[in-house]
Design a protein around this motif. Structure first.
Motif, short mmCIF file in Angstrom:
data_model
loop_
_atom_site.label_atom_id
_atom_site.label_comp_id
_atom_site.label_asym_id
_atom_site.label_seq_id
_atom_site.Cartn_x
_atom_site.Cartn_y
_atom_site.Cartn_z
N UNK A 243 0.86 -1.27 0.06
CA UNK A 243 -0.03 -0.04 -0.28
C UNK A 243 0.76 1.01 -0.09
N UNK A 244 0.69 2.21 -0.91
CA UNK A 244 1.41 3.44 -0.82
C UNK A 244 0.34 4.62 -0.52
N UNK A 256 -2.26 0.98 12.17
CA UNK A 256 -3.33 0.06 12.01
C UNK A 256 -3.03 -0.70 10.58
N UNK A 257 -2.84 0.19 9.50
CA UNK A 257 -2.74 -0.47 8.35
C UNK A 257 -1.80 -1.43 8.05
N UNK A 258 -0.56 -1.13 8.97
CA UNK A 258 0.72 -1.91 8.97
C UNK A 258 0.57 -3.57 9.74
N UNK A 262 1.96 -4.26 3.96
CA UNK A 262 3.28 -3.47 3.92
C UNK A 262 2.89 -2.08 3.45
N UNK A 263 3.20 -1.06 4.20
CA UNK A 263 2.82 0.55 3.89
C UNK A 263 4.22 1.34 3.47
#
Length: 268
Positions: A243-244, A256-258, A262-263
């Motif tokens: 995710x970028x 939270x996204x991580x 992979x952010x």
């Protein structure tokens, strides 16, 4: 008007005036995001009834969305914004995301890009990455890529959508399912810390097919789309490989996204 009464088609001058007036309406709404009917009367100098007829025509063509008392180019939970409007907003954030995502494009690989304006920003940066094979259903991307000598371009056909300026439907889906690419770069309308969404079911189905056709999937999302919901779920965040996002996303949400993917945060 006499031409209509007599059964003859409208005079070319009348057609030109209507076309020019409707273009002014579209340009104004795309720039402002929305406008009232009274505002459009002042803009065009025609009657309220004529403005309503123009807006009805533009809404049927998918260029704007009509609501009580006015017209809008902005998305809702059930309507996606027109491609031209999406190309005008959050351009700096999309540019930073595309710069960061460019590092994930490997020379010699095959990639698929969807009909998002964030992926279009990535396409604009592919000139020096080749050789590449690029597959897309987005007409603005095709216009850019056809001029790049190091790109082998594969266009996905199907039903043309004026709203999205892209090709979709069953024909597009079937074309995607026959392919296997190294990576897919996609965006969508909204997301939470764990789920992605889009307003339109047909668009969701094509995006899912693209993700299934790719060995690696990369989600490109500017911060205006975060913490929003749309009608249809696309995929959980943990279904993507990367995710970028831009640095407008809060640190708390990035954490939270991580937990799911992979952010990469594209800083200023």
């Amino acid at each position: 008007m006499l031409g209509l009464v007599s059964g003859r088609p409208p005079a070319p001058r009348a057609v030109h005036a209507r076309t020019s007036r409707q273009q002014r309406i579209v340009d104004h709404v795309l720039a402002a995001g929305s406008a009232s009917a009274a505002e459009l009367v002042d803009l065009t100098g025609v009657s309220l009834m004529t403005v309503h007829r123009d807006v009805d025509d533009l809404a049927r063509r998918g260029l704007v969305r009509k609501y009580r008392g006015g017209v809008s180019a902005q998305p809702t939970s059930v309507f996606e914004a027109h491609s031209e409007y999406r190309r005008t907003v959050h351009r700096a954030e999309k540019a930073r995301i595309a710069d960061a995502a460019l590092a994930l494009v490997e020379p010699g690989s095959s990639i698929m890009v969807d009909d998002s304006t964030t992926a279009l920003a990535l396409v604009e940066r592919l000139e020096d990455v080749g050789p590449l094979t690029v597959v897309t259903n987005y007409l603005p991307a095709l216009e850019i890529l056809k001029a790049l000598p190091e790109v082998r371009l594969i266009a996905l056909g199907g039903d043309y959508s004026r709203t999205h300026d892209s090709f979709g439907g069953i024909a597009a889906m079937e074309s995607v399912t026959r392919m296997s690419v190294d990576a897919a770069f996609v965006s969508t309308s909204s997301m939470t810390g764990s789920m992605t969404y889009h307003q339109e079911q047909d668009i969701v189905l094509v995006k899912r097919a693209m993700l299934d056709a790719a060995a690696r999937s990369v989600l490109l999302m500017d911060s205006s789309k975060i913490r929003r919901r749309a009608l249809h779920q696309l995929r959980p965040l943990d279904a993507f490989d990367a995710l970028v996002v831009d640095d407008g996303v809060s640190e708390e949400l990035v954490v939270e996204m991580r937990e799911h993917v992979e952010v990469t945060v594209a800083a200023r």
